[in-house]
Write a protein that holds these residues in place. Structure first.
Motif, PDB file in Angstrom:
ATOM      1  N   ALA A  49      15.010 -15.343  51.871  1.00  0.00           N
ATOM      2  CA  ALA A  49      14.773 -16.524  52.702  1.00  0.00           C
ATOM      3  C   ALA A  49      14.070 -17.626  51.911  1.00  0.00           C
ATOM      4  CB  ALA A  49      13.947 -16.146  53.932  1.00  0.00           C
ATOM      5  N   VAL A  50      13.132 -17.238  51.053  1.00  0.00           N
ATOM      6  CA  VAL A  50      12.426 -18.227  50.234  1.00  0.00           C
ATOM      7  C   VAL A  50      13.368 -18.823  49.194  1.00  0.00           C
ATOM      8  CG1 VAL A  50      10.532 -18.605  48.622  1.00  0.00           C
ATOM      9  CG2 VAL A  50      10.192 -17.115  50.592  1.00  0.00           C
ATOM     10  N   VAL A  51      14.148 -17.983  48.529  1.00  0.00           N
ATOM     11  CA  VAL A  51      15.082 -18.465  47.500  1.00  0.00           C
ATOM     12  C   VAL A  51      16.072 -19.463  48.089  1.00  0.00           C
ATOM     13  CG1 VAL A  51      16.958 -17.784  45.935  1.00  0.00           C
ATOM     14  CG2 VAL A  51      14.861 -16.418  46.035  1.00  0.00           C
ATOM     15  N   GLU A  52      16.530 -19.189  49.300  1.00  0.00           N
ATOM     16  CA  GLU A  52      17.523 -20.056  49.934  1.00  0.00           C
ATOM     17  C   GLU A  52      17.025 -21.489  50.143  1.00  0.00           C
ATOM     18  OE1 GLU A  52      19.574 -16.335  52.367  1.00  0.00           O
ATOM     19  OE2 GLU A  52      18.275 -17.763  53.417  1.00  0.00           O
ATOM     20  N   ARG A  53      15.711 -21.660  50.227  1.00  0.00           N
ATOM     21  CA  ARG A  53      15.191 -23.009  50.484  1.00  0.00           C
ATOM     22  C   ARG A  53      14.314 -23.558  49.358  1.00  0.00           C
ATOM     23  NH1 ARG A  53      12.139 -19.671  54.175  1.00  0.00           N
ATOM     24  NH2 ARG A  53       9.935 -19.581  53.570  1.00  0.00           N
ATOM     25  N   ASP A  54      14.217 -22.830  48.250  1.00  0.00           N
ATOM     26  CA  ASP A  54      13.353 -23.256  47.143  1.00  0.00           C
ATOM     27  C   ASP A  54      14.202 -23.832  46.011  1.00  0.00           C
ATOM     28  OD1 ASP A  54      11.529 -23.661  45.153  1.00  0.00           O
ATOM     29  OD2 ASP A  54      10.757 -21.604  45.109  1.00  0.00           O
ATOM     30  N   PRO A  55      14.233 -25.157  45.845  1.00  0.00           N
ATOM     31  CA  PRO A  55      15.068 -25.756  44.805  1.00  0.00           C
ATOM     32  C   PRO A  55      14.596 -25.452  43.390  1.00  0.00           C
ATOM     33  CG  PRO A  55      13.673 -27.417  45.835  1.00  0.00           C
ATOM     34  CD  PRO A  55      13.503 -26.168  46.634  1.00  0.00           C
ATOM     35  N   ALA A  56      13.375 -24.941  43.249  1.00  0.00           N
ATOM     36  CA  ALA A  56      12.867 -24.615  41.915  1.00  0.00           C
ATOM     37  C   ALA A  56      13.488 -23.331  41.364  1.00  0.00           C
ATOM     38  CB  ALA A  56      11.349 -24.478  41.949  1.00  0.00           C
ATOM     39  N   VAL A  57      14.096 -22.533  42.239  1.00  0.00           N
ATOM     40  CA  VAL A  57      14.714 -21.280  41.800  1.00  0.00           C
ATOM     41  C   VAL A  57      16.136 -21.561  41.344  1.00  0.00           C
ATOM     42  CG1 VAL A  57      15.363 -18.929  42.426  1.00  0.00           C
ATOM     43  CG2 VAL A  57      13.305 -19.958  43.409  1.00  0.00           C
ATOM     44  N   ARG A  58      16.370 -21.372  40.076  1.00  0.00           N
ATOM     45  CA  ARG A  58      17.706 -21.610  39.523  1.00  0.00           C
ATOM     46  C   ARG A  58      18.468 -20.307  39.298  1.00  0.00           C
ATOM     47  NH1 ARG A  58      17.543 -26.478  36.766  1.00  0.00           N
ATOM     48  NH2 ARG A  58      19.783 -26.205  36.400  1.00  0.00           N
ATOM     49  N   VAL A  59      17.733 -19.257  38.923  1.00  0.00           N
ATOM     50  CA  VAL A  59      18.322 -17.931  38.668  1.00  0.00           C
ATOM     51  C   VAL A  59      17.277 -16.892  39.060  1.00  0.00           C
ATOM     52  CG1 VAL A  59      19.209 -16.327  36.908  1.00  0.00           C
ATOM     53  CG2 VAL A  59      19.758 -18.753  36.757  1.00  0.00           C
ATOM     54  N   VAL A  60      17.730 -15.778  39.632  1.00  0.00           N
ATOM     55  CA  VAL A  60      16.851 -14.649  39.949  1.00  0.00           C
ATOM     56  C   VAL A  60      17.225 -13.463  39.072  1.00  0.00           C
ATOM     57  CG1 VAL A  60      16.206 -12.943  41.708  1.00  0.00           C
ATOM     58  CG2 VAL A  60      16.414 -15.354  42.332  1.00  0.00           C
ATOM     59  N   VAL A  61      16.229 -12.862  38.447  1.00  0.00           N
ATOM     60  CA  VAL A  61      16.410 -11.611  37.706  1.00  0.00           C
ATOM     61  C   VAL A  61      15.736 -10.509  38.505  1.00  0.00           C
ATOM     62  CG1 VAL A  61      15.905 -10.328  35.598  1.00  0.00           C
ATOM     63  CG2 VAL A  61      16.498 -12.757  35.461  1.00  0.00           C
ATOM     64  N   LEU A  62      16.497  -9.496  38.916  1.00  0.00           N
ATOM     65  CA  LEU A  62      15.965  -8.354  39.660  1.00  0.00           C
ATOM     66  C   LEU A  62      15.764  -7.179  38.717  1.00  0.00           C
ATOM     67  CD1 LEU A  62      18.075  -8.143  42.962  1.00  0.00           C
ATOM     68  CD2 LEU A  62      15.624  -8.611  42.790  1.00  0.00           C
ATOM     69  N   THR A  63      14.600  -6.542  38.797  1.00  0.00           N
ATOM     70  CA  THR A  63      14.355  -5.355  37.993  1.00  0.00           C
ATOM     71  C   THR A  63      13.382  -4.452  38.735  1.00  0.00           C
ATOM     72  OG1 THR A  63      13.894  -4.585  35.731  1.00  0.00           O
ATOM     73  CG2 THR A  63      12.420  -6.288  36.640  1.00  0.00           C
ATOM     74  N   GLY A  64      13.028  -3.323  38.119  1.00  0.00           N
ATOM     75  CA  GLY A  64      12.124  -2.379  38.759  1.00  0.00           C
ATOM     76  C   GLY A  64      10.916  -2.090  37.898  1.00  0.00           C
ATOM     77  N   ALA A  65       9.786  -1.830  38.530  1.00  0.00           N
ATOM     78  CA  ALA A  65       8.572  -1.470  37.803  1.00  0.00           C
ATOM     79  C   ALA A  65       8.659  -0.005  37.365  1.00  0.00           C
ATOM     80  CB  ALA A  65       7.341  -1.685  38.684  1.00  0.00           C
ATOM     81  N   GLY A  66       8.006   0.301  36.244  1.00  0.00           N
ATOM     82  CA  GLY A  66       7.977   1.677  35.777  1.00  0.00           C
ATOM     83  C   GLY A  66       9.294   2.104  35.166  1.00  0.00           C
ATOM     84  N   ARG A  67       9.669   3.361  35.384  1.00  0.00           N
ATOM     85  CA  ARG A  67      10.838   3.906  34.703  1.00  0.00           C
ATOM     86  C   ARG A  67      12.108   3.885  35.546  1.00  0.00           C
ATOM     87  NH1 ARG A  67      11.995   9.247  35.941  1.00  0.00           N
ATOM     88  NH2 ARG A  67      10.539  10.275  37.371  1.00  0.00           N
ATOM     89  N   GLY A  68      12.048   3.283  36.737  1.00  0.00           N
ATOM     90  CA  GLY A  68      13.239   3.243  37.577  1.00  0.00           C
ATOM     91  C   GLY A  68      13.569   1.845  38.029  1.00  0.00           C
ATOM     92  N   PHE A  69      14.849   1.580  38.255  1.00  0.00           N
ATOM     93  CA  PHE A  69      15.267   0.329  38.880  1.00  0.00           C
ATOM     94  C   PHE A  69      15.063   0.445  40.382  1.00  0.00           C
ATOM     95  CE2 PHE A  69      18.627  -2.260  40.915  1.00  0.00           C
ATOM     96  CZ  PHE A  69      18.250  -3.511  40.441  1.00  0.00           C
ATOM     97  N   CYS A  70      15.770   1.389  41.009  1.00  0.00           N
ATOM     98  CA  CYS A  70      15.582   1.650  42.437  1.00  0.00           C
ATOM     99  C   CYS A  70      16.297   2.948  42.780  1.00  0.00           C
ATOM    100  CB  CYS A  70      16.122   0.503  43.289  1.00  0.00           C
ATOM    101  SG  CYS A  70      16.003   0.800  45.066  1.00  0.00           S
TER     102      CYS A  70
END
Length: 272
Positions: A49-70
């Protein structure tokens, strides 16, 4: 004050703003291999919801903390549901699936930096990204069929065949077997495999390369790709392409991009 992604406050997501409007969003339940529970689903939804209305976000990188993604759905949540809780389970099911669809529909490019296991709903989250980069430690499986459930869950039956083709998708979904990063690259599940120490650098470099283009051009390109992968004919695909080209050419950023391309200078886009 309007909330931006850089200032948003989450309990189970870490957000870091990088150069050029690239934002890194890290699933942060490392003790559970970032397994998805109600709160994390809610926060992913809120992040979208925030990304959809935030013009400062040009690209999102998704990752996971520790040794797993998800690691997918937190099984403690599922097993806690009552045996006759059809409506409760349906509510959980629909919410998770809707979040995956919302990630897929984000108006900006999404890169999954898969640092470890991506199973079940975690695989769905990686598939919802536009591009996937994996470390050698990454592992992938559909998982659901191994739990006595349908292999078709949270959008995987729609997403996976479009990424790897029906044959590979059928094999993975009907067996539930785990594949490593090398096999994932061979079948096209990931775009590239890089050393674990280079994973975030590679994801950010790709993100900056995408973000160097005008925001509206990126939005229209992603929109057109997602629609035209299921276009009923080349004529229908071309009609959308024609519409988008005319729209893009009338933006304030189009002449800026043209001028920068010709003069080999860095453009300063307005986002309009």
């Amino acid at each position: 004050m309007t909330t931006t992604l850089a200032t948003a406050d989450f309990d189970h997501l870490l957000v870091r703003e990088e150069e050029g409007g690239v934002h890194v969003v890290t699933l942060n339940r490392p003790e559970k291999l970032n397994a998805l529970h109600a709160e994390l689903w809610d926060e992913l939804d809120a992040m979208c919801a925030v990304v959809e209305r935030d013009p400062a976000v040009r690209v999102v990188v998704l990752t996971g903390a520790g040794r797993g993604f998800c690691a997918g759905a937190d099984l403690a949540v599922i097993t806690a549901l009552p045996d006759d809780g059809v409506t409760d389970f349906m509510r959980v099911q629909e919410h998770g699936a809707n979040v995956i669809a919302r990630v897929k529909r984000l108006p900006v490019p999404v890169i999954a930096a898969v640092n470890g296991p991506a199973a079940g709903g975690g695989l769905a989250l990686a598939l919802a990204a536009d591009v996937r980069i994996a470390a050698p430690e990454a592992r992938f499986n559909v998982a659901f069929v191994r739990l006595g459930l349908s292999g078709c869950d949270v959008g995987v039956s729609w997403l996976l065949p479009r990424v790897v083709g029906l044959g590979h998708a059928s094999e993975l979904m009907l067996t539930g077997r785990l594949i490593d990063a090398a096999e994932a690259y061979r079948i096209g599940l990931v775009n590239r495999v890089v050393a674990a120490g280079d994973l975030m650098h590679a994801a950010l470099e790709l993100g900056r390369e995408m973000a160097a283009n005008s925001p509206y051009a990126l939005k229209l390109t992603k929109e057109c790709l997602q629609v035209n992968v299921d276009a009923g004919s080349i004529e229908a695909a071309i009609a959308l392409e024609n519409r988008n080209q005319v729209l893009a050419s009338r933006t304030r950023d189009a002449p800026i991009a043209m001028r920068a391309f010709v003069t080999k200078t860095a453009p300063e886009f307005t986002g309009r």
